[in-house]
Design a protein around this motif. Structure first.
Motif, PDB file in Angstrom:
ATOM      1  N   ARG A  87       0.846  -1.192   0.000  1.00 34.94           N
ATOM      2  CA  ARG A  87       0.000   0.000   0.000  1.00 34.94           C
ATOM      3  C   ARG A  87       0.880   1.240   0.000  1.00 34.94           C
ATOM      4  NH1 ARG A  87       0.051   2.029   5.249  1.00 34.94           N
ATOM      5  NH2 ARG A  87       0.678   0.496   6.841  1.00 34.94           N
ATOM      6  N   LYS A  88       0.274   2.382  -0.330  1.00 28.10           N
ATOM      7  CA  LYS A  88       0.992   3.651  -0.313  1.00 28.10           C
ATOM      8  C   LYS A  88       0.893   4.291   1.074  1.00 28.10           C
ATOM      9  CE  LYS A  88       0.366   4.977  -5.180  1.00 28.10           C
ATOM     10  NZ  LYS A  88      -0.197   6.027  -6.091  1.00 28.10           N
ATOM     11  N   ASP A  89       2.022   4.698   1.582  1.00 31.73           N
ATOM     12  CA  ASP A  89       2.057   5.466   2.822  1.00 31.73           C
ATOM     13  C   ASP A  89       3.106   6.560   2.627  1.00 31.73           C
ATOM     14  OD1 ASP A  89       2.288   6.549   5.333  1.00 31.73           O
ATOM     15  OD2 ASP A  89       2.201   4.625   6.390  1.00 31.73           O
ATOM     16  N   TRP A  90       2.628   7.766   2.339  1.00 27.97           N
ATOM     17  CA  TRP A  90       3.548   8.854   2.009  1.00 27.97           C
ATOM     18  C   TRP A  90       4.432   9.250   3.172  1.00 27.97           C
ATOM     19  CZ3 TRP A  90       4.847  10.481  -2.637  1.00 27.97           C
ATOM     20  CH2 TRP A  90       4.014  10.166  -3.703  1.00 27.97           C
ATOM     21  N   CYS A  91       4.109   8.798   4.351  1.00 25.69           N
ATOM     22  CA  CYS A  91       4.973   9.080   5.501  1.00 25.69           C
ATOM     23  C   CYS A  91       6.369   8.518   5.281  1.00 25.69           C
ATOM     24  CB  CYS A  91       4.352   8.496   6.767  1.00 25.69           C
ATOM     25  SG  CYS A  91       5.241   8.922   8.283  1.00 25.69           S
ATOM     26  N   PHE A  92       6.460   7.392   4.571  1.00 28.07           N
ATOM     27  CA  PHE A  92       7.765   6.789   4.287  1.00 28.07           C
ATOM     28  C   PHE A  92       8.593   7.685   3.373  1.00 28.07           C
ATOM     29  CE2 PHE A  92       5.576   3.147   5.948  1.00 28.07           C
ATOM     30  CZ  PHE A  92       6.568   2.405   6.553  1.00 28.07           C
ATOM     31  N   PHE A  93       7.938   8.343   2.436  1.00 29.45           N
ATOM     32  CA  PHE A  93       8.665   9.268   1.561  1.00 29.45           C
ATOM     33  C   PHE A  93       9.204  10.445   2.364  1.00 29.45           C
ATOM     34  CE2 PHE A  93       8.746  13.112  -1.065  1.00 29.45           C
ATOM     35  CZ  PHE A  93       9.593  12.710  -2.088  1.00 29.45           C
ATOM     36  N   TYR A  94       8.371  11.031   3.212  1.00 32.13           N
ATOM     37  CA  TYR A  94       8.788  12.222   3.940  1.00 32.13           C
ATOM     38  C   TYR A  94       9.836  11.907   5.007  1.00 32.13           C
ATOM     39  CZ  TYR A  94       4.851  14.389   1.578  1.00 32.13           C
ATOM     40  OH  TYR A  94       3.997  14.858   0.609  1.00 32.13           O
ATOM     41  N   VAL A  95       9.713  10.758   5.649  1.00 28.12           N
ATOM     42  CA  VAL A  95      10.729  10.365   6.627  1.00 28.12           C
ATOM     43  C   VAL A  95      12.065  10.126   5.934  1.00 28.12           C
ATOM     44  CG1 VAL A  95      11.452   8.480   8.158  1.00 28.12           C
ATOM     45  CG2 VAL A  95       9.165   9.457   8.375  1.00 28.12           C
ATOM     46  N   SER A  96      12.028   9.456   4.784  1.00 28.05           N
ATOM     47  CA  SER A  96      13.261   9.223   4.027  1.00 28.05           C
ATOM     48  C   SER A  96      13.854  10.532   3.544  1.00 28.05           C
ATOM     49  CB  SER A  96      12.978   8.312   2.826  1.00 28.05           C
ATOM     50  OG  SER A  96      12.440   7.080   3.230  1.00 28.05           O
ATOM     51  N   LEU A  97      13.003  11.420   3.061  1.00 26.03           N
ATOM     52  CA  LEU A  97      13.450  12.734   2.596  1.00 26.03           C
ATOM     53  C   LEU A  97      14.167  13.479   3.717  1.00 26.03           C
ATOM     54  CD1 LEU A  97      12.972  14.515  -0.091  1.00 26.03           C
ATOM     55  CD2 LEU A  97      11.318  15.739   1.330  1.00 26.03           C
ATOM     56  N   LEU A  98      13.570  13.470   4.900  1.00 24.45           N
ATOM     57  CA  LEU A  98      14.167  14.155   6.048  1.00 24.45           C
ATOM     58  C   LEU A  98      15.476  13.495   6.464  1.00 24.45           C
ATOM     59  CD1 LEU A  98      13.900  16.313   8.261  1.00 24.45           C
ATOM     60  CD2 LEU A  98      12.616  14.625   9.609  1.00 24.45           C
ATOM     61  N   ALA A  99      15.516  12.170   6.486  1.00 22.36           N
ATOM     62  CA  ALA A  99      16.711  11.449   6.931  1.00 22.36           C
ATOM     63  C   ALA A  99      17.897  11.700   6.012  1.00 22.36           C
ATOM     64  CB  ALA A  99      16.414   9.949   7.010  1.00 22.36           C
ATOM     65  N   VAL A 100      17.672  11.637   4.694  1.00 12.34           N
ATOM     66  CA  VAL A 100      18.766  11.867   3.744  1.00 12.34           C
ATOM     67  C   VAL A 100      19.198  13.335   3.786  1.00 12.34           C
ATOM     68  CG1 VAL A 100      19.493  11.735   1.341  1.00 12.34           C
ATOM     69  CG2 VAL A 100      17.966   9.990   2.264  1.00 12.34           C
ATOM     70  N   PHE A 101      18.221  14.232   3.893  1.00 15.29           N
ATOM     71  CA  PHE A 101      18.554  15.661   3.973  1.00 15.29           C
ATOM     72  C   PHE A 101      19.408  15.946   5.203  1.00 15.29           C
ATOM     73  CE2 PHE A 101      17.599  19.880   5.709  1.00 15.29           C
ATOM     74  CZ  PHE A 101      18.011  20.679   4.650  1.00 15.29           C
ATOM     75  N   ILE A 102      19.061  15.365   6.341  1.00 21.53           N
ATOM     76  CA  ILE A 102      19.841  15.580   7.563  1.00 21.53           C
ATOM     77  C   ILE A 102      21.245  15.005   7.403  1.00 21.53           C
ATOM     78  CG2 ILE A 102      20.064  14.865   9.985  1.00 21.53           C
ATOM     79  CD1 ILE A 102      17.028  15.207  10.212  1.00 21.53           C
ATOM     80  N   HIS A 103      21.373  13.836   6.799  1.00 20.55           N
ATOM     81  CA  HIS A 103      22.693  13.250   6.570  1.00 20.55           C
ATOM     82  C   HIS A 103      23.555  14.184   5.725  1.00 20.55           C
ATOM     83  CE1 HIS A 103      25.344   9.574   5.700  1.00 20.55           C
ATOM     84  NE2 HIS A 103      25.892  10.589   5.021  1.00 20.55           N
ATOM     85  N   ASN A 104      23.043  14.569   4.572  1.00 22.09           N
ATOM     86  CA  ASN A 104      23.837  15.388   3.650  1.00 22.09           C
ATOM     87  C   ASN A 104      24.159  16.756   4.228  1.00 22.09           C
ATOM     88  OD1 ASN A 104      23.497  13.217   1.985  1.00 22.09           O
ATOM     89  ND2 ASN A 104      22.260  14.264   0.460  1.00 22.09           N
ATOM     90  N   THR A 105      23.200  17.349   4.908  1.00 21.26           N
ATOM     91  CA  THR A 105      23.403  18.693   5.437  1.00 21.26           C
ATOM     92  C   THR A 105      24.322  18.686   6.654  1.00 21.26           C
ATOM     93  OG1 THR A 105      21.211  19.344   4.633  1.00 21.26           O
ATOM     94  CG2 THR A 105      22.237  20.765   6.279  1.00 21.26           C
ATOM     95  N   SER A 106      24.189  17.702   7.517  1.00 16.43           N
ATOM     96  CA  SER A 106      25.055  17.646   8.699  1.00 16.43           C
ATOM     97  C   SER A 106      26.512  17.449   8.306  1.00 16.43           C
ATOM     98  CB  SER A 106      24.605  16.517   9.644  1.00 16.43           C
ATOM     99  OG  SER A 106      24.744  15.238   9.038  1.00 16.43           O
ATOM    100  N   ASP A 107      26.756  16.757   7.203  1.00 14.63           N
ATOM    101  CA  ASP A 107      28.131  16.542   6.755  1.00 14.63           C
ATOM    102  C   ASP A 107      28.795  17.825   6.251  1.00 14.63           C
ATOM    103  OD1 ASP A 107      28.195  13.910   7.447  1.00 14.63           O
ATOM    104  OD2 ASP A 107      27.972  13.109   5.432  1.00 14.63           O
ATOM    105  N   LEU A 108      27.996  18.834   5.951  1.00 13.68           N
ATOM    106  CA  LEU A 108      28.571  20.116   5.533  1.00 13.68           C
ATOM    107  C   LEU A 108      29.368  20.776   6.655  1.00 13.68           C
ATOM    108  CD1 LEU A 108      25.539  21.835   3.737  1.00 13.68           C
ATOM    109  CD2 LEU A 108      27.553  20.871   2.633  1.00 13.68           C
TER     110      LEU A 108
END
Length: 287
Positions: A87-108
């Motif tokens: 089934r579709k659960d857009w929460c997975f998209f937004y959680v993944s989006l946030l997790a990858v964004f935090i990884h990439n941004t924190s490494d700056l």
């Protein structure tokens, strides 16, 4: 940031999600997604397997850490969740989006930096205001974990408070680093910061002509000279680059380098990682 910190970020993101209406299968999928998405940009480490020209230094934290790849990674995890949950659960998209964004941004914020704007820009962005292993972040997350039983509100609210405290810490730490950079930038031809493990302390690396100095600096104490290094700026590096491809990569990747040219070796190293008489980013050839 180091792998442990990114894992802690994933756990804290998972804890921040309100899962009171979710079943066990969804919770398990969300747990795996939050941690995996917090790690996925570092998949570039496998490029070492086929690197024959010393390019890993540029590839690591390169395109996989790009801001523009964040939604691509998020879409991948969203599709995987659809396959698993049927089934579709857009929460997975937004959680993944946030997790990858935090990884990439924190490494700056640490001295290694990232190719945050690749493929549109090859600039390696680094602020140097947060250490790769930040014990303050570990402490904040650790305290929240052991205080869970005493928290009287919904559990996800505790972990959202953790994120507020982490953002506050990074903001204060980076504001001080920026102030120090502005204070000393006119004293040298080139300058870089590398945050110390001790909060509110930084290594200031400044290059003037053929001299590189490394100082311990803080807004609240007098600067302390740690090292004064001599760089052989007149050395011909063409042979080194030909014999040791990794040296050319390091030369292009680093803000500036110290050149070693003595009776035994010709090489270069990044002074931002100079500790106890040597830098672990040192490429050289024997004479």
């Amino acid at each position: 940031m180091d792998t442990i910190t990114h894992t802690l970020f994933g756990l804290t993101i998972y804890g921040s999600v309100d899962k009171r209406q979710d079943d066990i299968k969804t919770k398990r999928a969300m747990f795996v997604t939050a941690i995996a998405a917090s790690q996925i940009p570092d998949i570039d480490v496998i490029s070492q397997l086929w690197d024959t020209e010393g390019m890993y230094q540029l590839w690591h934290r390169g395109i996989t850490h790009s801001l523009f790849l964040v939604p691509v990674w998020a879409l991948l995890f969203f599709l995987l969740s659809m396959i698993y949950l049927k089934r579709k659960d857009w929460c997975f998209f937004y959680v993944s989006l946030l997790a990858v964004f935090i990884h990439n941004t924190s490494d700056l914020f640490n001295a290694w930096g990232t190719g945050y704007l690749e493929p549109f820009s090859s600039i390696r962005i680094t602020f140097g205001t947060i250490p790769i292993v930040d014990l303050v972040i570990w402490f904040i997350i650790g305290v929240s974990f052991f205080s869970r039983r005493y928290w009287k509100y919904n559990r996800h609210q505790l972990y959202r408070l953790v994120w507020v405290l982490i953002i506050l810490h990074v903001t204060v730490q980076s504001a001080q680093g920026f102030a120090l950079y502005q204070k000393y930038k006119d004293d040298y031809d080139q300058i870089a910061l590398s945050a110390s493990f001790l909060p509110w302390h930084y290594s200031l690396i400044g290059k003037q002509d053929d001299t590189v100095v490394i100082k311990d600096v803080s807004l609240f104490t007098e600067p302390t000279l740690q090292y004064s290094l001599q760089s052989e700026e007149e050395a011909d590096l063409n042979t080194l680059f030909s014999e040791v491809p990794e040296a050319r990569t390091l030369y292009e990747w680093s803000p500036f380098v110290v050149i070693v040219d003595d009776d035994e070796r010709l090489g270069i190293y990044d002074p931002r990682f100079y500790r106890n008489g040597q830098s672990f980013l040192f490429e050289y050839m024997e004479k």
